[in-house]
Design an enzyme around this catalytic site. Structure first.
Site, PDB file in Angstrom:
ATOM      1  N   ASP A  15       0.701  -1.119  -0.076  1.00 29.10           N
ATOM      2  CA  ASP A  15      -0.046  -0.270  -0.210  1.00 29.10           C
ATOM      3  C   ASP A  15       0.767   1.229  -0.174  1.00 29.10           C
ATOM      4  O   ASP A  15       2.118   0.952   0.222  1.00 29.10           O
ATOM      5  CB  ASP A  15      -1.012  -0.070   1.227  1.00 29.10           C
ATOM      6  N   SER A  16       0.314   2.483  -0.281  1.00 30.12           N
ATOM      7  CA  SER A  16       1.262   3.773  -0.053  1.00 30.12           C
ATOM      8  C   SER A  16       1.511   3.851   1.165  1.00 30.12           C
ATOM      9  O   SER A  16       2.668   4.543   1.750  1.00 30.12           O
ATOM     10  CB  SER A  16       0.107   4.803  -0.695  1.00 30.12           C
ATOM     11  N   TYR A  47      -0.551   8.213  -2.385  1.00 29.32           N
ATOM     12  CA  TYR A  47      -0.564   7.905  -3.388  1.00 29.32           C
ATOM     13  C   TYR A  47      -1.956   8.809  -4.443  1.00 29.32           C
ATOM     14  O   TYR A  47      -1.918   9.095  -5.557  1.00 29.32           O
ATOM     15  CB  TYR A  47      -0.712   6.575  -4.067  1.00 29.32           C
ATOM     16  N   GLY A  48      -2.881   9.088  -3.609  1.00 33.42           N
ATOM     17  CA  GLY A  48      -4.048   9.381  -3.968  1.00 33.42           C
ATOM     18  C   GLY A  48      -4.271  10.724  -4.751  1.00 33.42           C
ATOM     19  O   GLY A  48      -4.883  11.117  -5.709  1.00 33.42           O
ATOM     20  N   CYS A  78      -4.447  -0.977  -1.913  1.00 36.78           N
ATOM     21  CA  CYS A  78      -4.400   0.405  -1.936  1.00 36.78           C
ATOM     22  C   CYS A  78      -5.347   0.655  -3.233  1.00 36.78           C
ATOM     23  O   CYS A  78      -5.174   0.223  -4.477  1.00 36.78           O
ATOM     24  CB  CYS A  78      -3.230   1.095  -2.234  1.00 36.78           C
ATOM     25  N   ASN A  79      -6.430   1.380  -3.187  1.00 31.51           N
ATOM     26  CA  ASN A  79      -7.424   1.754  -4.176  1.00 31.51           C
ATOM     27  C   ASN A  79      -6.673   2.365  -5.418  1.00 31.51           C
ATOM     28  O   ASN A  79      -6.998   2.108  -6.610  1.00 31.51           O
ATOM     29  CB  ASN A  79      -8.582   2.460  -3.650  1.00 31.51           C
ATOM     30  N   THR A  80      -6.182   3.376  -4.942  1.00 31.26           N
ATOM     31  CA  THR A  80      -5.319   4.220  -6.037  1.00 31.26           C
ATOM     32  C   THR A  80      -4.423   3.387  -6.914  1.00 31.26           C
ATOM     33  O   THR A  80      -4.636   3.656  -8.197  1.00 31.26           O
ATOM     34  CB  THR A  80      -4.799   5.427  -5.295  1.00 31.26           C
ATOM     35  N   GLU A 157      -6.249   9.149   9.669  1.00 33.76           N
ATOM     36  CA  GLU A 157      -4.927   9.053  10.586  1.00 33.76           C
ATOM     37  C   GLU A 157      -4.831   9.708  11.742  1.00 33.76           C
ATOM     38  O   GLU A 157      -4.047   9.578  12.688  1.00 33.76           O
ATOM     39  CB  GLU A 157      -3.724   9.567   9.444  1.00 33.76           C
ATOM     40  N   CYS A 189     -11.314   3.555  -0.517  1.00 38.89           N
ATOM     41  CA  CYS A 189     -10.016   4.124  -0.115  1.00 38.89           C
ATOM     42  C   CYS A 189      -9.964   3.232   1.181  1.00 38.89           C
ATOM     43  O   CYS A 189     -10.833   2.946   1.978  1.00 38.89           O
ATOM     44  CB  CYS A 189     -10.128   5.287   0.219  1.00 38.89           C
ATOM     45  N   THR A 190      -8.621   2.824   1.387  1.00 43.23           N
ATOM     46  CA  THR A 190      -8.078   1.791   2.279  1.00 43.23           C
ATOM     47  C   THR A 190      -8.348   2.455   3.828  1.00 43.23           C
ATOM     48  O   THR A 190      -8.428   1.787   4.915  1.00 43.23           O
ATOM     49  CB  THR A 190      -6.873   1.008   2.229  1.00 43.23           C
ATOM     50  N   HIS A 191      -8.328   3.735   3.855  1.00 41.57           N
ATOM     51  CA  HIS A 191      -8.354   4.552   5.090  1.00 41.57           C
ATOM     52  C   HIS A 191      -9.903   4.552   5.688  1.00 41.57           C
ATOM     53  O   HIS A 191     -10.047   4.640   6.675  1.00 41.57           O
ATOM     54  CB  HIS A 191      -8.149   5.911   5.007  1.00 41.57           C
TER      55      HIS A 191
HETATM   56  N1  DGL Z   1      -4.324   3.683   0.289  1.00 43.94           N
HETATM   57  C1  DGL Z   1      -4.983   4.844  -0.498  1.00 43.94           C
HETATM   58  C2  DGL Z   1      -6.093   4.193  -1.308  1.00 43.94           C
HETATM   59  O1  DGL Z   1      -6.877   3.408  -0.753  1.00 43.94           O
HETATM   60  C3  DGL Z   1      -5.270   6.032   0.376  1.00 43.94           C
HETATM   61  C4  DGL Z   1      -4.144   6.838   0.800  1.00 43.94           C
HETATM   62  C5  DGL Z   1      -3.198   7.646  -0.128  1.00 43.94           C
HETATM   63  O2  DGL Z   1      -3.587   8.395  -0.917  1.00 43.94           O
HETATM   64  O3  DGL Z   1      -2.112   7.008  -0.579  1.00 43.94           O
HETATM   65  O4  DGL Z   1      -6.436   4.942  -2.338  1.00 43.94           O
END
Ligand code: DGL
Length: 271
Positions: A15-16, A47-48, A78-80, A157, A189-191
């Protein structure tokens, strides 16, 4: 590089940064015997907000790190990264590579009765239209309404999961979606699973929230079984964590995302 993986090899997750820990949590719960190597590219998150090209490049570097550790499968937690990098990552490896978009899209398409789905995510994920494309591949009739919710990453976060400001931000982002007569919303988004409570409160209890990470863990289990790669040993898997930077509050934040303390994290350099 491993071209002939064995059930004993670990699963690689990247993941990012820390958001992918919500996916790892589901993997740990659903696949307790598997050994896991988790890589969080904390030095370069988020990454987003980055361009497609940059996210693809970073994702390739993460995958190369995992391949060196002889993983049998790679999960893009990570979705992005999932929304833009999968075809490129599949080209550099023979082992299964799975992202979070397809499992989330499939679960949402299955759930919707009104054929109206909402998707929330980062700028990168929403702009890629990856969820829209995957949902429409399943059922062209389904209408998809998307909303970028950038501030949710910081709220998760910060641990602001249930306060007045979070409530107001949820209202601001989610009210337009609420007016679209949807019955399903993908937490793209994983958050966002960390913010499930205020999101659900804002949208109302009649809207079903789909956690892409949870759905991905189910799919990982299926793939491992189908490919005869499941680790059937009868003891708890070994979990190793790597990061590219050791951010302030990492321990605290990671505990909130994973539901348990990470005691051993190794800082590494990519490339
Ligand atoms: N993990 C990223 C996602 O799921 C979110 C955090 C990021 O922007 O890196 O898109």
């Amino acid at each position: 590089m491993l071209s002939n993986p064995s059930p004993k090899n670990p699963i690689g997750i990247f993941d990012s940064g820390i958001g992918g820990l919500t996916v790892a949590k589901s993997i740990f719960e659903q696949l307790p015997s598997e050994d896991i190597i988790y890589l969080g590219d904390t030095a370069r998150l988020p990454y987003g907000t980055k361009s497609r090209e940059t996210v693809i490049l970073y994702s390739i570097e993460c995958v190369k790190f995992l391949l060196k550790r002889k993983v049998k499968m790679i999960i893009i937690a990570c979705n992005t990264a999932s929304s833009v990098a999968i075809p490129f990552l599949k080209k550099i490896t023979k082992i299964p590579v799975i992202g979070v978009i397809e499992p989330g899209a499939t679960a949402a398409a299955k759930n919707t009765i009104k054929d109206r789905i909402g998707v929330i995510g980062t700028n990168g994920t929403i702009n890629s239209k990856a969820y829209d494309l995957n949902i429409q591949k399943i059922n062209k009739k389904i209408k998809v309404y998307s909303q970028v919710c950038s501030l949710f990453v910081q709220l998760a976060e910060e641990g602001w999961t249930d306060n007045k400001i979070t409530g107001l931000i949820c209202k601001e982002y989610l009210s337009p979606l609420k007016n679209k007569n949807i019955d399903t919303v993908i937490l793209g988004c994983t958050h966002y699973p960390v913010l499930k409570k205020p999101i659900q409160k804002t949208l109302g209890k009649n809207i079903k929230l789909i956690d892409s990470g949870f759905e991905t863990a189910k799919e990982v289990k299926n793939i491992l079984l189908k490919k005869k790669l499941s680790n059937t040993k009868n003891k708890k898997g070994n979990h190793r964590f790597f990061v590219t930077d050791y951010p302030n509050k990492f321990q605290e934040v990671s505990e909130r995302f994973l539901g348990q303390k990470i005691l051993d994290v190794k800082k590494i350099k990519l490339n």
